[in-house]
Design an enzyme around this catalytic site. Structure first.
Site, PDB file in Angstrom:
ATOM      1  N   GLY A 186      13.273  40.713  -2.716  1.00 31.77           N
ATOM      2  CA  GLY A 186      12.267  39.704  -3.066  1.00 31.77           C
ATOM      3  C   GLY A 186      11.140  40.327  -3.860  1.00 31.77           C
ATOM      4  N   GLU A 220      -3.749  19.357  -5.158  1.00 29.53           N
ATOM      5  CA  GLU A 220      -3.734  19.779  -6.564  1.00 29.53           C
ATOM      6  C   GLU A 220      -2.765  18.928  -7.388  1.00 29.53           C
ATOM      7  OE1 GLU A 220      -5.281  24.337  -5.999  1.00 29.53           O
ATOM      8  OE2 GLU A 220      -3.144  24.075  -6.218  1.00 29.53           O
ATOM      9  N   ALA A 243      -0.875  34.086  -1.005  1.00 30.44           N
ATOM     10  CA  ALA A 243      -0.546  35.263  -1.799  1.00 30.44           C
ATOM     11  C   ALA A 243      -1.334  36.514  -1.371  1.00 30.44           C
ATOM     12  CB  ALA A 243      -0.777  34.938  -3.267  1.00 30.44           C
TER      13      ALA A 243
HETATM   14  C1  LIG Z   1       3.336  25.310  -4.983  1.00 28.29           C
HETATM   15  C2  LIG Z   1       2.680  26.467  -4.290  1.00 28.29           C
HETATM   16  C3  LIG Z   1       1.337  26.700  -4.493  1.00 28.29           C
HETATM   17  C4  LIG Z   1       0.709  27.772  -3.862  1.00 28.29           C
HETATM   18  N1  LIG Z   1      -0.623  27.996  -4.106  1.00 28.29           N
HETATM   19  C5  LIG Z   1      -1.203  29.082  -3.577  1.00 28.29           C
HETATM   20  C6  LIG Z   1      -2.557  29.370  -3.893  1.00 28.29           C
HETATM   21  O1  LIG Z   1      -3.218  28.630  -4.634  1.00 28.29           O
HETATM   22  N2  LIG Z   1      -3.109  30.503  -3.376  1.00 28.29           N
HETATM   23  C7  LIG Z   1      -2.382  31.336  -2.560  1.00 28.29           C
HETATM   24  O2  LIG Z   1      -2.908  32.376  -2.148  1.00 28.29           O
HETATM   25  N3  LIG Z   1      -1.109  31.078  -2.230  1.00 28.29           N
HETATM   26  C8  LIG Z   1      -0.504  29.973  -2.715  1.00 28.29           C
HETATM   27  N4  LIG Z   1       0.794  29.696  -2.396  1.00 28.29           N
HETATM   28  C9  LIG Z   1       1.485  30.532  -1.396  1.00 28.29           C
HETATM   29  C10 LIG Z   1       1.972  31.847  -1.998  1.00 28.29           C
HETATM   30  O3  LIG Z   1       2.617  31.609  -3.222  1.00 28.29           O
HETATM   31  C11 LIG Z   1       2.905  32.504  -0.992  1.00 28.29           C
HETATM   32  O4  LIG Z   1       2.208  32.723   0.197  1.00 28.29           O
HETATM   33  C12 LIG Z   1       3.397  33.835  -1.540  1.00 28.29           C
HETATM   34  O5  LIG Z   1       4.174  33.630  -2.686  1.00 28.29           O
HETATM   35  C13 LIG Z   1       4.219  34.581  -0.495  1.00 28.29           C
HETATM   36  O6  LIG Z   1       4.672  35.769  -1.057  1.00 28.29           O
HETATM   37  P1  LIG Z   1       6.074  36.390  -0.595  1.00 28.29           P
HETATM   38  O7  LIG Z   1       6.191  37.692  -1.309  1.00 28.29           O
HETATM   39  O8  LIG Z   1       6.164  36.389   0.871  1.00 28.29           O
HETATM   40  O9  LIG Z   1       7.173  35.358  -1.095  1.00 28.29           O
HETATM   41  P2  LIG Z   1       7.443  34.783  -2.541  1.00 28.29           P
HETATM   42  O10 LIG Z   1       6.326  35.032  -3.465  1.00 28.29           O
HETATM   43  O11 LIG Z   1       7.892  33.390  -2.337  1.00 28.29           O
HETATM   44  O12 LIG Z   1       8.682  35.667  -3.051  1.00 28.29           O
HETATM   45  C14 LIG Z   1       9.931  35.632  -2.436  1.00 28.29           C
HETATM   46  C15 LIG Z   1      10.947  36.238  -3.399  1.00 28.29           C
HETATM   47  O13 LIG Z   1      12.145  36.473  -2.696  1.00 28.29           O
HETATM   48  C16 LIG Z   1      13.242  36.047  -3.474  1.00 28.29           C
HETATM   49  N5  LIG Z   1      14.298  35.705  -2.532  1.00 28.29           N
HETATM   50  C17 LIG Z   1      14.266  34.748  -1.565  1.00 28.29           C
HETATM   51  N6  LIG Z   1      15.415  34.752  -0.877  1.00 28.29           N
HETATM   52  C18 LIG Z   1      16.192  35.724  -1.423  1.00 28.29           C
HETATM   53  C19 LIG Z   1      17.493  36.200  -1.143  1.00 28.29           C
HETATM   54  N7  LIG Z   1      18.240  35.681  -0.156  1.00 28.29           N
HETATM   55  N8  LIG Z   1      17.993  37.198  -1.895  1.00 28.29           N
HETATM   56  C20 LIG Z   1      17.258  37.725  -2.906  1.00 28.29           C
HETATM   57  N9  LIG Z   1      16.019  37.311  -3.206  1.00 28.29           N
HETATM   58  C21 LIG Z   1      15.483  36.332  -2.469  1.00 28.29           C
HETATM   59  C22 LIG Z   1      12.700  34.853  -4.244  1.00 28.29           C
HETATM   60  O14 LIG Z   1      13.470  34.605  -5.412  1.00 28.29           O
HETATM   61  C23 LIG Z   1      11.279  35.304  -4.545  1.00 28.29           C
HETATM   62  O15 LIG Z   1      11.206  36.003  -5.781  1.00 28.29           O
HETATM   63  C24 LIG Z   1       1.447  28.626  -3.007  1.00 28.29           C
HETATM   64  C25 LIG Z   1       2.811  28.387  -2.806  1.00 28.29           C
HETATM   65  C26 LIG Z   1       3.425  27.318  -3.435  1.00 28.29           C
HETATM   66  C27 LIG Z   1       4.892  27.082  -3.225  1.00 28.29           C
END
Ligand SMILES: Cc1cc2nc3c(=O)[nH]c(=O)nc-3n(C[C@H](O)[C@H](O)[C@H](O)COP(=O)(O)OP(=O)(O)OC[C@H]3O[C@@H](n4cnc5c(N)ncnc54)[C@H](O)[C@@H]3O)c2cc1C
Length: 422
Positions: A11, A171, A316
């Site tokens: 990820g 939003e 994030a």
């Molecule tokens: C519409 C929206 C708006 C948001 N707005 C905000 C905001 O304004 N401010 C804020 O702080 N946060 C915001 N967030 C939340 C924030 O984006 C998440 O908390 C953050 O992205 C989490 O990071 P992460 O690394 O855990 O997962 P993610 O950033 O979701 O990354 C997960 C990655 O894992 C990959 N993946 C998943 N499953 C698999 C698999 N089985 N095999 C290989 N790869 C895989 C995906 O392709 C992705 O690239 C928002 C989220 C959304 C959906």
């Protein structure tokens, strides 16, 4: 570099990418595996869904981001399991990738509280495909309304329902109402887009429950001024091809967007680890899986009570801080220091924008609302984008919309070529 410690990061979202960046210069080789070829800036996805930004302005190929890091290999693939005994991850195509240390940062997707059958009628917003699909649905609905002669059907085509009054719902509602009440006015001949209904439906008693109550009240007033109909205390009981059902009332709506619940990726099942009701892996204080110091789970895929006794929020900055913490732990271990140290979360604040002139920000110690908050929100988001080109492109797109009201990305793509479609 076969002799080097091998870190596999699954990820390349906010958590995984931060871990990879923080590991720069360490004596490790890294393999990043992601099912998509790009890192996505999800906070601005709703702007792609509402035709303000193009997809390439908020996403970057992972391979490009890692091009100067010779120790990093990027693989496009979907992980479907972890063999903990043999220390390797399993990919859907049958391949395996061995690791010395594994970082699972696979995030979360939207969830329908046990009603997955609602998804085709009420898609969520998580990926670029989701955003372009929502944009297509919104614009197609307007096109169909332009050709519709039955007033009831036309009204349904001009009704946009958003389920969930958190930051994404607020939003989206603000952006859709500005699109139809301001940006598209005058482009259609048979319909007046100002007659459209934009509904924001929230089950709880107030919008933005993570924010201070006065900011929630401000958001409600600001949306009301823009023309959004907000329904609070209204749990949705069904979504289908005719619309959305709230209690015993049905609202005929062709476009429904789901912004209500999240469910973590299946990392807990891969690891046979304890999880919370949203499927997040319950990790140890150092973000490892119980009994497996070589496996970390971070970001939206994990849960840990580190914020005044509550879980770190699914945002994030939390994922980024966890990615950096994990990278530093790995580096310490390589130096021979295996003493676990607990992860500590620092909450920077909560931000949400309401249309293109207003926002709310809750730093805890200070609250902002209105246009000043919008500027802080805008500058923060531009700052956190990757690369000068994207920062300039997004700033220019926003300035253009602000000054002219023209959204350049009103494109209907991936159309279903059904003869009945317009
Ligand atoms: C519409 C929206 C708006 C948001 N707005 C905000 C905001 O304004 N401010 C804020 O702080 N946060 C915001 N967030 C939340 C924030 O984006 C998440 O908390 C953050 O992205 C989490 O990071 P992460 O690394 O855990 O997962 P993610 O950033 O979701 O990354 C997960 C990655 O894992 C990959 N993946 C998943 N499953 C698999 C698999 N089985 N095999 C290989 N790869 C895989 C995906 O392709 C992705 O690239 C928002 C989220 C959304 C959906």
């Amino acid at each position: 570099m076969p002799g080097l410690h091998h870190v596999v990061i699954v990820g390349a979202g906010f958590g995984g990418l931060s871990a990879a960046q923080e590991l720069a210069g360490a004596a490790v080789r890294i393999t990043i595996i992601d099912q998509r070829n790009h890192h996505l800036f999800q906070p601005l996805l709703y702007q792609v869904g509402t035709a303000a930004l193009a997809t390439s302005e908020i996403a970057w190929p992972i391979r490009f981001l890692m091009r100067k890091r010779k120790e990093v290999t990027t693989l496009l693939g979907t992980v479907c399991g972890v063999d903990m005994r043999n220390r390797c991850v399993k990919l859907q195509d049958g391949a395996t990738v061995a690791f010395d240390t594994l970082v699972l940062a696979t995030g979360a997707r939207h969830a329908y509280f046990g009603h997955d059958e609602w998804e085709p009628f009420a898609p969520g917003l998580k990926t670029l495909e989701d955003a372009t699909s929502i944009r297509r649905r919104v614009l197609l609905s307007l096109e169909r309304a332009e050709r519709e002669t039955d007033p009831a059907r036309r009204a349904a085509l001009l009704t946009f329902a958003i389920v969930g009054g958190g930051p994404t719902g607020v939003e989206l509602a603000g952006a859709i109402v500005e699109l139809v009440y301001q940006n598209l006015v005058g482009e259609f001949r048979r319909i007046d887009t100002r007659k459209a209904r934009v509904l924001l439906i929230e089950a709880g008693p107030r919008l933005l429950p993570a924010f201070a109550p006065d900011l929630s009240a401000y958001a409600l007033r600001a949306l009301d001024r823009l023309g959004v109909e907000v329904q609070l205390g209204s749990p949705v009981t069904d979504c289908n091809s005719s619309g959305v059902r709230i209690g015993d009332q049905t609202v005929a709506a062709d476009v429904i967007v789901w912004a209500a619940g999240v469910r973590a990726s299946p990392a807990a099942a891969w690891l046979d680890a304890p999880s919370d009701p949203a499927g997040r892996v319950k990790v140890e204080p150092d973000l490892t899986v119980q009994g497996h110091p070589e496996i970390f789970v971070i970001g939206d895929a994990a849960t840990i009570n580190v914020w005044h006794g509550k879980p770190a929020p699914g945002i994030a900055p939390a994922a980024k801080q966890q990615g950096i913490y994990v990278a530093r732990t790995i580096k310490r271990r390589l130096r021979g220091d295996s003493q676990p140290r607990a992860f500590r979360y620092r909450h920077a604040g909560d931000l949400a924008t309401i249309g293109k002139r207003s926002a709310v920000i809750d730093f805890g110690w200070c609250k902002l609302k209105g246009w000043l908050a919008w500027w802080v929100w805008g500058l923060a988001h531009i700052y956190f984008l990757i690369g000068l080109r994207n920062r300039l492109a997004v700033a220019l797109s926003w300035l253009w919309i602000y000054l002219t009201g023209n959204r350049s990305a009103c494109l209907i793509t991936q159309v279903d070529h059904n003869p009945k479609s317009p």
